[in-house]
Design a protein around this motif. Structure first.
Motif, mmCIF file in Angstrom:
data_model
loop_
_atom_site.group_PDB
_atom_site.id
_atom_site.type_symbol
_atom_site.label_atom_id
_atom_site.label_comp_id
_atom_site.label_asym_id
_atom_site.label_seq_id
_atom_site.Cartn_x
_atom_site.Cartn_y
_atom_site.Cartn_z
ATOM 1 N N GLU A 93 0.846 -1.192 0.000
ATOM 2 C CA GLU A 93 0.000 0.000 0.000
ATOM 3 C C GLU A 93 0.889 1.252 0.000
ATOM 4 O O GLU A 93 1.567 1.527 0.997
ATOM 5 C CB GLU A 93 -0.912 0.000 1.218
ATOM 6 C CG GLU A 93 -1.884 -1.175 1.267
ATOM 7 C CD GLU A 93 -2.752 -1.150 2.509
ATOM 8 O OE1 GLU A 93 -3.039 -0.046 3.007
ATOM 9 O OE2 GLU A 93 -3.127 -2.232 2.992
ATOM 10 N N PRO A 94 0.909 2.025 -1.094
ATOM 11 C CA PRO A 94 1.836 3.172 -1.196
ATOM 12 C C PRO A 94 1.693 4.174 -0.063
ATOM 13 O O PRO A 94 2.700 4.670 0.458
ATOM 14 C CB PRO A 94 1.470 3.796 -2.547
ATOM 15 C CG PRO A 94 0.829 2.692 -3.315
ATOM 16 C CD PRO A 94 0.108 1.851 -2.311
ATOM 17 N N LEU A 95 0.458 4.495 0.348
ATOM 18 C CA LEU A 95 0.268 5.495 1.400
ATOM 19 C C LEU A 95 0.806 5.002 2.734
ATOM 20 O O LEU A 95 1.466 5.755 3.471
ATOM 21 C CB LEU A 95 -1.221 5.846 1.519
ATOM 22 C CG LEU A 95 -1.828 6.585 0.319
ATOM 23 C CD1 LEU A 95 -3.322 6.837 0.542
ATOM 24 C CD2 LEU A 95 -1.107 7.906 0.080
ATOM 25 N N LEU A 96 0.563 3.738 3.054
ATOM 26 C CA LEU A 96 1.057 3.196 4.312
ATOM 27 C C LEU A 96 2.578 3.071 4.278
ATOM 28 O O LEU A 96 3.249 3.317 5.282
ATOM 29 C CB LEU A 96 0.426 1.827 4.587
ATOM 30 C CG LEU A 96 0.796 1.201 5.932
ATOM 31 C CD1 LEU A 96 0.366 2.102 7.086
ATOM 32 C CD2 LEU A 96 0.146 -0.168 6.075
ATOM 33 N N ARG A 97 3.123 2.713 3.117
ATOM 34 C CA ARG A 97 4.578 2.614 2.982
ATOM 35 C C ARG A 97 5.224 3.978 3.228
ATOM 36 O O ARG A 97 6.220 4.089 3.952
ATOM 37 C CB ARG A 97 4.916 2.105 1.585
ATOM 38 C CG ARG A 97 6.360 1.679 1.407
ATOM 39 C CD ARG A 97 6.561 0.879 0.133
ATOM 40 N NE ARG A 97 6.317 1.645 -1.074
ATOM 41 C CZ ARG A 97 5.333 1.397 -1.929
ATOM 42 N NH1 ARG A 97 4.500 0.395 -1.714
ATOM 43 N NH2 ARG A 97 5.186 2.126 -3.021
ATOM 44 N N ALA A 98 4.639 5.028 2.659
ATOM 45 C CA ALA A 98 5.175 6.378 2.845
ATOM 46 C C ALA A 98 5.003 6.835 4.284
ATOM 47 O O ALA A 98 5.904 7.469 4.861
ATOM 48 C CB ALA A 98 4.471 7.348 1.889
ATOM 49 N N GLU A 99 3.862 6.509 4.893
ATOM 50 C CA GLU A 99 3.620 6.903 6.280
ATOM 51 C C GLU A 99 4.623 6.254 7.220
ATOM 52 O O GLU A 99 5.181 6.906 8.112
ATOM 53 C CB GLU A 99 2.198 6.507 6.683
ATOM 54 C CG GLU A 99 1.870 6.836 8.142
ATOM 55 C CD GLU A 99 0.552 6.231 8.588
ATOM 56 O OE1 GLU A 99 0.235 6.355 9.781
ATOM 57 O OE2 GLU A 99 -0.147 5.627 7.756
ATOM 58 N N LEU A 100 4.858 4.950 7.032
ATOM 59 C CA LEU A 100 5.807 4.242 7.894
ATOM 60 C C LEU A 100 7.206 4.815 7.732
ATOM 61 O O LEU A 100 7.925 5.024 8.720
ATOM 62 C CB LEU A 100 5.796 2.750 7.554
ATOM 63 C CG LEU A 100 6.775 1.866 8.341
ATOM 64 C CD1 LEU A 100 6.569 2.005 9.835
ATOM 65 C CD2 LEU A 100 6.623 0.408 7.905
ATOM 66 N N MET A 101 7.601 5.111 6.509
ATOM 67 C CA MET A 101 8.928 5.664 6.265
ATOM 68 C C MET A 101 9.068 7.046 6.906
ATOM 69 O O MET A 101 10.087 7.352 7.548
ATOM 70 C CB MET A 101 9.187 5.748 4.762
ATOM 71 C CG MET A 101 10.609 6.147 4.400
ATOM 72 S SD MET A 101 11.027 5.763 2.676
ATOM 73 C CE MET A 101 9.717 6.622 1.827
ATOM 74 N N ASP A 102 8.048 7.872 6.783
ATOM 75 C CA ASP A 102 8.103 9.210 7.372
ATOM 76 C C ASP A 102 8.186 9.152 8.893
ATOM 77 O O ASP A 102 8.961 9.884 9.522
ATOM 78 C CB ASP A 102 6.869 10.019 6.950
ATOM 79 C CG ASP A 102 6.900 10.402 5.478
ATOM 80 O OD1 ASP A 102 7.979 10.333 4.873
ATOM 81 O OD2 ASP A 102 5.830 10.757 4.941
ATOM 82 N N GLN A 103 7.386 8.269 9.503
ATOM 83 C CA GLN A 103 7.408 8.166 10.963
ATOM 84 C C GLN A 103 8.744 7.630 11.472
ATOM 85 O O GLN A 103 9.246 8.083 12.500
ATOM 86 C CB GLN A 103 6.266 7.266 11.442
ATOM 87 C CG GLN A 103 4.891 7.896 11.300
ATOM 88 C CD GLN A 103 3.882 7.293 12.269
ATOM 89 O OE1 GLN A 103 4.161 7.130 13.452
ATOM 90 N NE2 GLN A 103 2.713 6.960 11.748
#
Length: 252
Positions: free
Chosen positions: A11-21
């Motif tokens: 899931e691109p949005l979750l992947r980006a969220e996890l990376m940002d956090q």
């Protein structure tokens, strides 16, 4: 020592969220890579050799449990799932941790603390691999590494039309071309889904879904030998079925 992490999430949005956090909560952690499916994950784990893998369980290609079988014992695994029950058994048996979607900052902080504490201790036992093997249905090969010229290809097993072996190599034939593996046909057959593949000769295994029709060979028509040949969809070659394997095709 700076730790390296790989994020595996479709899931691109979750992947980006996890990376940002992770960048905010654990700035010392190096994000070595991010991929969106299980096949890319196996290749990246082999190439990047991360210390930590954040691994989604439900993904196309290979799921997280199948990918986990290819992760070295020295690497910590954090399962990411929308269903906690999929990861609890693994966590209790020794996996580093699990995260339930949607992610929360508090829970991620707990995971980070656990990962940091384990980097100073012995690598956790990978008993969880045995748990998956015992509790899940048989897992058959989904992909295979095959040599093509000077390069190595990742071939989806479902795309293989047939395997053909000689004394040294096994030929992997797909619509896109041929490649070679160093795996005896007997060992290969044990790892293939019997609902999808069948041995037709001591040197050949065929994808049942690739079969167009079964015909009697010219020798069988003349001499009464009853020889059969497999004709594949969109192919010109005819694969002989040896007498030992004809029974499974008699009704086709």
């Amino acid at each position: 020592m700076m730790l390296r992490a790989l994020i595996v999430e479709d899931e691109p949005l979750l992947r980006a969220e996890l990376m940002d956090q992770l960048r905010v909560l654990w700035p010392e952690l190096q994000i070595a890579g991010q991929v969106e499916n299980g096949i890319e994950a196996v290749a990246s784990i082999d190439a990047l050799k991360p210390d930590i893998v954040f691994l989604d369980i439900q993904m196309p290609g290979l799921n997280g449990m199948e990918v986990a079988r290819h992760i070295p014992e020295s690497c910590q695994v954090v399962f990411v799932t929308a269903h906690a029950e999929y990861a609890l058994a693994a966590f209790d048996a020794g996996a580093s941790d699990y995260l339930v979607k949607p992610l929360t900052t508090i829970r991620l902080l707990q995971t980070i603390r656990r990962l940091k504490s384990r980097t100073t201790a012995s690598p956790p036992p990978t008993v969880w691999k045995q748990v998956f093997e015992q509790e899940s249905a048989p897992v058959y090969l989904k992909w295979i590494k095959a040599s093509s010229g000077n390069s190595v290809r990742l071939v989806m097993v479902s795309e293989v039309l047939y395997f053909q072996s000689n004394e040294k190599y096994t030929r992997v034939v797909t619509m896109d071309g041929d490649a070679l593996i160093r795996l005896p046909l007997k060992s290969l057959l044990e790892q293939l889904d019997p609902q999808l593949f069948a041995q037709i000769h001591r040197s050949a295994i065929v994808n049942l879904q690739a079969i167009d029709r079964i015909e009697r060979s010219e020798y069988g028509a003349r001499g009464g030998g009853g020889g059969l040949e497999v004709i594949l969809k969109g192919r010109t070659e005819r694969l002989s079925v040896s007498e030992a394997f004809t029974k499974q095709f008699r009704q086709m």
